[in-house]
Scaffold this motif. Structure first.
Motif, PDB file in Angstrom:
ATOM      1  N   UNK A 152       0.851  -1.185   0.000  1.00  0.00           N
ATOM      2  CA  UNK A 152       0.000   0.000   0.000  1.00  0.00           C
ATOM      3  C   UNK A 152       0.888   1.237   0.000  1.00  0.00           C
ATOM      4  N   UNK A 153       0.302   2.361  -0.357  1.00  0.00           N
ATOM      5  CA  UNK A 153       1.046   3.613  -0.396  1.00  0.00           C
ATOM      6  C   UNK A 153       0.137   4.724   0.131  1.00  0.00           C
ATOM      7  N   UNK A 154       0.737   5.670   0.834  1.00  0.00           N
ATOM      8  CA  UNK A 154      -0.048   6.748   1.432  1.00  0.00           C
ATOM      9  C   UNK A 154       0.716   8.058   1.303  1.00  0.00           C
ATOM     10  N   UNK A 155       0.011   9.139   1.572  1.00  0.00           N
ATOM     11  CA  UNK A 155       0.604  10.472   1.525  1.00  0.00           C
ATOM     12  C   UNK A 155      -0.081  11.319   2.579  1.00  0.00           C
ATOM     13  N   UNK A 156       0.684  12.152   3.262  1.00  0.00           N
ATOM     14  CA  UNK A 156       0.088  13.016   4.274  1.00  0.00           C
ATOM     15  C   UNK A 156       0.704  14.404   4.230  1.00  0.00           C
ATOM     16  N   UNK A 157      -0.079  15.373   4.704  1.00  0.00           N
ATOM     17  CA  UNK A 157       0.380  16.753   4.820  1.00  0.00           C
ATOM     18  C   UNK A 157      -0.097  17.311   6.148  1.00  0.00           C
ATOM     19  N   UNK A 158       0.649  18.257   6.704  1.00  0.00           N
ATOM     20  CA  UNK A 158       0.214  18.964   7.909  1.00  0.00           C
ATOM     21  C   UNK A 158      -0.383  20.309   7.526  1.00  0.00           C
ATOM     22  N   UNK A 159      -1.566  20.569   8.035  1.00  0.00           N
ATOM     23  CA  UNK A 159      -2.222  21.858   7.875  1.00  0.00           C
ATOM     24  C   UNK A 159      -2.372  22.502   9.244  1.00  0.00           C
ATOM     25  N   UNK A 160      -2.262  23.825   9.296  1.00  0.00           N
ATOM     26  CA  UNK A 160      -2.477  24.570  10.533  1.00  0.00           C
ATOM     27  C   UNK A 160      -3.675  25.491  10.348  1.00  0.00           C
ATOM     28  N   UNK A 161      -4.646  25.380  11.251  1.00  0.00           N
ATOM     29  CA  UNK A 161      -5.844  26.209  11.224  1.00  0.00           C
ATOM     30  C   UNK A 161      -6.009  26.898  12.576  1.00  0.00           C
ATOM     31  N   UNK A 213      -4.107   0.686  -6.960  1.00  0.00           N
ATOM     32  CA  UNK A 213      -3.399   1.894  -7.395  1.00  0.00           C
ATOM     33  C   UNK A 213      -3.001   1.815  -8.864  1.00  0.00           C
ATOM     34  N   UNK A 214      -2.580   0.634  -9.307  1.00  0.00           N
ATOM     35  CA  UNK A 214      -2.143   0.489 -10.692  1.00  0.00           C
ATOM     36  C   UNK A 214      -3.289   0.722 -11.676  1.00  0.00           C
ATOM     37  N   UNK A 215      -4.509   0.489 -11.218  1.00  0.00           N
ATOM     38  CA  UNK A 215      -5.673   0.676 -12.098  1.00  0.00           C
ATOM     39  C   UNK A 215      -6.182   2.110 -12.104  1.00  0.00           C
ATOM     40  N   UNK A 216      -5.714   2.926 -11.173  1.00  0.00           N
ATOM     41  CA  UNK A 216      -6.207   4.309 -11.080  1.00  0.00           C
ATOM     42  C   UNK A 216      -5.548   5.223 -12.105  1.00  0.00           C
ATOM     43  N   UNK A 217      -4.416   4.782 -12.661  1.00  0.00           N
ATOM     44  CA  UNK A 217      -3.741   5.479 -13.780  1.00  0.00           C
ATOM     45  C   UNK A 217      -3.407   6.934 -13.456  1.00  0.00           C
ATOM     46  N   UNK A 218      -2.964   7.185 -12.236  1.00  0.00           N
ATOM     47  CA  UNK A 218      -2.455   8.490 -11.848  1.00  0.00           C
ATOM     48  C   UNK A 218      -1.518   8.290 -10.673  1.00  0.00           C
ATOM     49  N   UNK A 219      -0.825   9.343 -10.245  1.00  0.00           N
ATOM     50  CA  UNK A 219       0.117   9.173  -9.138  1.00  0.00           C
ATOM     51  C   UNK A 219      -0.526   9.586  -7.819  1.00  0.00           C
ATOM     52  N   UNK A 220       0.126   9.227  -6.725  1.00  0.00           N
ATOM     53  CA  UNK A 220      -0.446   9.424  -5.395  1.00  0.00           C
ATOM     54  C   UNK A 220      -0.633  10.902  -5.064  1.00  0.00           C
ATOM     55  N   UNK A 221       0.230  11.763  -5.565  1.00  0.00           N
ATOM     56  CA  UNK A 221       0.092  13.189  -5.294  1.00  0.00           C
ATOM     57  C   UNK A 221      -1.177  13.736  -5.941  1.00  0.00           C
ATOM     58  N   UNK A 222      -1.448  13.307  -7.178  1.00  0.00           N
ATOM     59  CA  UNK A 222      -2.674  13.740  -7.844  1.00  0.00           C
ATOM     60  C   UNK A 222      -3.911  13.179  -7.156  1.00  0.00           C
ATOM     61  N   UNK A 223      -3.827  11.949  -6.641  1.00  0.00           N
ATOM     62  CA  UNK A 223      -4.951  11.383  -5.902  1.00  0.00           C
ATOM     63  C   UNK A 223      -5.221  12.186  -4.639  1.00  0.00           C
ATOM     64  N   UNK A 224      -4.162  12.603  -3.966  1.00  0.00           N
ATOM     65  CA  UNK A 224      -4.306  13.425  -2.769  1.00  0.00           C
ATOM     66  C   UNK A 224      -4.998  14.740  -3.100  1.00  0.00           C
ATOM     67  N   UNK A 225      -4.534  15.396  -4.152  1.00  0.00           N
ATOM     68  CA  UNK A 225      -5.141  16.672  -4.554  1.00  0.00           C
ATOM     69  C   UNK A 225      -6.603  16.478  -4.956  1.00  0.00           C
ATOM     70  N   UNK A 226      -6.877  15.375  -5.643  1.00  0.00           N
ATOM     71  CA  UNK A 226      -8.241  15.088  -6.085  1.00  0.00           C
ATOM     72  C   UNK A 226      -9.166  14.869  -4.894  1.00  0.00           C
ATOM     73  N   UNK A 227      -8.685  14.122  -3.895  1.00  0.00           N
ATOM     74  CA  UNK A 227      -9.487  13.896  -2.692  1.00  0.00           C
ATOM     75  C   UNK A 227      -9.769  15.215  -1.972  1.00  0.00           C
ATOM     76  N   UNK A 228      -8.740  16.038  -1.812  1.00  0.00           N
ATOM     77  CA  UNK A 228      -8.907  17.332  -1.139  1.00  0.00           C
ATOM     78  C   UNK A 228      -9.937  18.184  -1.867  1.00  0.00           C
TER      79      UNK A 228
END
Length: 375
Positions: A152-161, A213-228
């Protein structure tokens, strides 16, 4: 007493080191980095994890006293982006703690118990070349996902609010959002990780499984942006963010069938043994518990072969049934409507809601959930 090398000083390695040193063994704890050191992950510390670290003498009051950043978690939300969600309160408290902070607490406990520490990088399965196989009676492989089988693969970012821009619920709630753009089993998360001050830090990320992931035909960074962009909650939070750090990608080694956790006098624990939850990606609880049980295998055995055999037995006794149940649930969720049906049932049946939430929070094992849902 045998000489023991523990390679990797994350939660699994520090747990094994703590319990082995407490038992009187000569323990060398090694890691490729000096402490304190950071690790990219979701920062979630489940209720089961809190119970596990109590065996190392770390209790909730210690976390509140010693941790420079943390967030107590009293609620868990499961949802499908912009469609349906259910939030359930738990009587026991989980935490979200930046790994820079959490790993340091465990490291200090291991050193305090008597482990000696050296900085050394060990390449994959290169025990003989670096002299470890001859120098030590037992080697505990706790190198994390780099030594496991990545699936599996994941990506995370820290946001401050600003605190004023968040509801009180958002400060105590771990949110998990299923999203079809991330595959059937993929999900996004929103975890508060530092809530003591007026500026609140959140861990926001997504996780996907490599078979999807291989079937989604995009990279994890783009998936992160898409989810956001697609998720109403993250989109609103992002518009209010005071600052945000660039996202970081990290691999996961979740459970697999037919798992062997011992090879000669090398014992694999934590992520190196693929003990991460295959549904939530939470790996702290099994990491800490595997360190404890591997130490028990050493303590109850007289020869390296007996140690290996006993660690395999303890793994199968304490971990395998629950991990297999989680894999069955994961396979069951491949049906396109199953995530929606699951949350729909949670909204209408308090018992189902409590069981599912407690399983996600680490209060009850998945195999008990499967049994209870039959009645």
């Amino acid at each position: 007493m045998p000489k023991i090398a523990i390679v990797g000083a994350g939660p699994a390695g520090c747990s094994a080191g703590y319990h082995l040193a407490k038992s009187g063994h000569e323990v060398t704890l090694m890691d490729k980095n000096c402490f304190p050191r950071d690790k990219v992950c979701g920062d979630g510390i489940s209720i089961e994890s809190i119970q596990a670290v109590s065996m190392m003498g770390i209790y909730p009051q210690d976390i509140r006293k010693l941790a420079s950043e943390y967030a107590p978690i009293d609620r868990f939300l499961l949802g499908i982006s912009n469609q349906i969600s259910h939030s359930e309160m738990t009587q026991l408290e989980a935490y979200c703690i930046p790994r820079f902070v959490f790993d340091q607490l465990l490291y200090e406990k291991a050193i305090g118990a008597g482990c000696s520490f050296i900085t050394q990088s060990v390449r994959r399965n290169d025990w003989h070349h670096q002299g470890l196989y001859d120098a030590f009676d037992t080697i505990v492989d706790a190198r994390g996902v780099s030594a496991g089988e990545v699936n599996a693969i994941a990506i995370r970012a820290y946001w401050v609010l600003k605190r004023q821009d968040l509801s009180q619920t958002a400060l105590i709630e771990a949110q998990i959002h299923f999203d079809r753009s991330l595959g059937v089993n993929g999900y996004g998360w929103i975890f508060p990780v530092s809530t003591q001050h007026d500026l609140i830090r959140l861990n926001v990320g997504v996780g996907v499984w490599l078979d999807e992931y291989s079937r989604l035909k995009t990279n994890i960074i783009q998936l992160f942006k898409q989810f956001i962009h697609n998720n109403e909650t993250t989109r609103q939070m992002l518009s209010q963010a005071v600052s945000q750090q660039p996202p970081k990608v990290f691999p996961l080694a979740t459970a697999k069938k037919g798992n062997r956790v011992a090879d000669g006098k090398v014992l694999r624990i934590g992520d190196a043994a693929n003990l991460t939850d295959p549904l939530t990606g939470e790996g702290i609880a099994n990491a800490v518990l595997s360190g404890f049980h591997a130490a028990q295998a050493v303590n109850m055995s007289n020869t390296p072969s007996a140690i290996a055999e006993n660690w395999q037995y303890l793994y199968e006794s304490h971990f395998e049934a629950d991990l297999r149940a989680a894999l069955r649930i994961k396979a069951f969720r491949k049906l396109s409507s199953m995530n929606y049906l699951l949350i729909w049932l949670m909204k209408r049946n308090p018992r189902v809601a409590q069981q599912i939430t407690h399983a996600v929070a680490g209060v009850i094992p998945y195999n008990e959930v499967l049994t209870s849902l039959k009645y």
